[in-house]
Design an enzyme around this catalytic site. Sequence first.
Site, short mmCIF file in Angstrom:
data_model
loop_
_atom_site.label_atom_id
_atom_site.label_comp_id
_atom_site.label_asym_id
_atom_site.label_seq_id
_atom_site.Cartn_x
_atom_site.Cartn_y
_atom_site.Cartn_z
N ARG A 151 -24.30 -33.85 -5.07
CA ARG A 151 -23.30 -34.48 -5.93
C ARG A 151 -23.26 -35.99 -5.69
O ARG A 151 -24.21 -36.57 -5.16
CB ARG A 151 -21.95 -33.79 -5.70
CG ARG A 151 -22.01 -32.29 -6.04
CD ARG A 151 -20.69 -31.61 -5.84
NE ARG A 151 -19.68 -32.16 -6.75
CZ ARG A 151 -18.37 -31.91 -6.62
NH1 ARG A 151 -17.92 -31.12 -5.65
NH2 ARG A 151 -17.51 -32.45 -7.47
N GLU A 165 -17.25 -25.62 8.96
CA GLU A 165 -16.84 -26.38 7.77
C GLU A 165 -17.47 -25.73 6.54
O GLU A 165 -18.65 -25.40 6.55
CB GLU A 165 -17.35 -27.83 7.92
CG GLU A 165 -17.09 -28.73 6.73
CD GLU A 165 -17.67 -30.13 6.97
OE1 GLU A 165 -18.23 -30.41 8.06
OE2 GLU A 165 -17.57 -30.96 6.03
N PRO A 196 -6.91 -30.55 -0.15
CA PRO A 196 -6.30 -30.89 -1.44
C PRO A 196 -7.05 -30.38 -2.66
O PRO A 196 -8.28 -30.37 -2.69
CB PRO A 196 -6.30 -32.43 -1.43
CG PRO A 196 -7.29 -32.83 -0.41
CD PRO A 196 -7.28 -31.74 0.62
N ASN A 197 -6.26 -29.96 -3.62
CA ASN A 197 -6.70 -29.50 -4.94
C ASN A 197 -7.32 -28.10 -4.93
O ASN A 197 -7.62 -27.55 -5.99
CB ASN A 197 -7.67 -30.51 -5.60
CG ASN A 197 -7.00 -31.85 -5.80
OD1 ASN A 197 -5.96 -31.92 -6.45
ND2 ASN A 197 -7.55 -32.90 -5.21
N ASN A 252 -12.12 -25.98 4.89
CA ASN A 252 -12.65 -26.72 3.74
C ASN A 252 -11.69 -27.89 3.55
O ASN A 252 -10.64 -27.74 2.91
CB ASN A 252 -12.71 -25.85 2.49
CG ASN A 252 -13.32 -26.61 1.33
OD1 ASN A 252 -13.48 -27.84 1.40
ND2 ASN A 252 -13.65 -25.91 0.25
N ARG A 289 -9.76 -25.50 -11.92
CA ARG A 289 -10.26 -26.86 -11.80
C ARG A 289 -11.79 -26.88 -11.82
O ARG A 289 -12.43 -26.20 -11.01
CB ARG A 289 -9.76 -27.39 -10.44
CG ARG A 289 -10.45 -28.54 -9.86
CD ARG A 289 -10.21 -28.55 -8.36
NE ARG A 289 -10.70 -29.77 -7.80
CZ ARG A 289 -11.18 -29.89 -6.57
NH1 ARG A 289 -11.19 -28.87 -5.75
NH2 ARG A 289 -11.62 -31.04 -6.14
N ALA A 324 -11.47 -33.18 -0.35
CA ALA A 324 -11.74 -34.62 -0.41
C ALA A 324 -11.51 -35.32 0.93
O ALA A 324 -12.13 -36.36 1.21
CB ALA A 324 -10.87 -35.26 -1.49
N TYR A 363 -16.81 -25.23 -9.29
CA TYR A 363 -16.18 -24.43 -8.23
C TYR A 363 -16.02 -22.95 -8.58
O TYR A 363 -15.59 -22.18 -7.72
CB TYR A 363 -14.81 -25.03 -7.88
CG TYR A 363 -14.88 -26.46 -7.38
CD1 TYR A 363 -15.50 -26.74 -6.16
CD2 TYR A 363 -14.36 -27.53 -8.11
CE1 TYR A 363 -15.59 -28.04 -5.69
CE2 TYR A 363 -14.45 -28.83 -7.65
CZ TYR A 363 -15.06 -29.08 -6.44
OH TYR A 363 -15.16 -30.36 -5.98
N HIS A 398 -17.90 -25.93 2.25
CA HIS A 398 -17.74 -26.55 0.93
C HIS A 398 -18.28 -25.57 -0.11
O HIS A 398 -19.40 -25.06 0.05
CB HIS A 398 -18.51 -27.87 0.84
CG HIS A 398 -18.01 -28.88 1.82
ND1 HIS A 398 -16.84 -29.57 1.63
CD2 HIS A 398 -18.49 -29.26 3.01
CE1 HIS A 398 -16.62 -30.34 2.67
NE2 HIS A 398 -17.61 -30.18 3.53
#
Length: 147
Positions: free
Chosen positions: A108, A99, A11-12, A75, A19, A78, A24, A101
Amino acid sequence: MAKVIHILNGPNLNLLGKREPEIYGYQTLDDVCQLCEEEAGELGLQIEFRQSNAEHQLVDWVQEAREAASGIIINPAAYSHTSVAILDALNACTFPIIEVHISNIHKRESFRHHSYVSARADGVIAGCGTQGYLLALKRIATLLKGD
Ligand code: DQA
């Protein structure tokens, strides 16, 4: 025939480039897809690059990859921090899973420090920006050569 790697984005990530660019970066998901196509070509791999905001869609795509692909780069965004469903789907796969990110989730907020998906991933790349996808492709190519 070239082995196919499914690259799944959660998502996103459709908003990549617009964003929170300070976190990012300014590359769009289309840019990342293009770079992955080029890297995969050099590694002798083929890719299928997808994004969804829906958890069930990502679960369905992992199940599809289980039949159709030789590896997954994911990825989960969330959903990394919440989704046992995506972990269960990945646990049903026997091929390499990396995976990714874009940001360093460990630097964070504390709720980002735990990823369910990491319990299955053969490797985790975080904080390398969008280059993480290319590193993941290199790693998958290495793992597949060991087949
Ligand atoms: C992310 C990190 C997640 O915590 C976040 O929810 C994302 C993107 C990353 O690529 O850095 O959406 O997976």
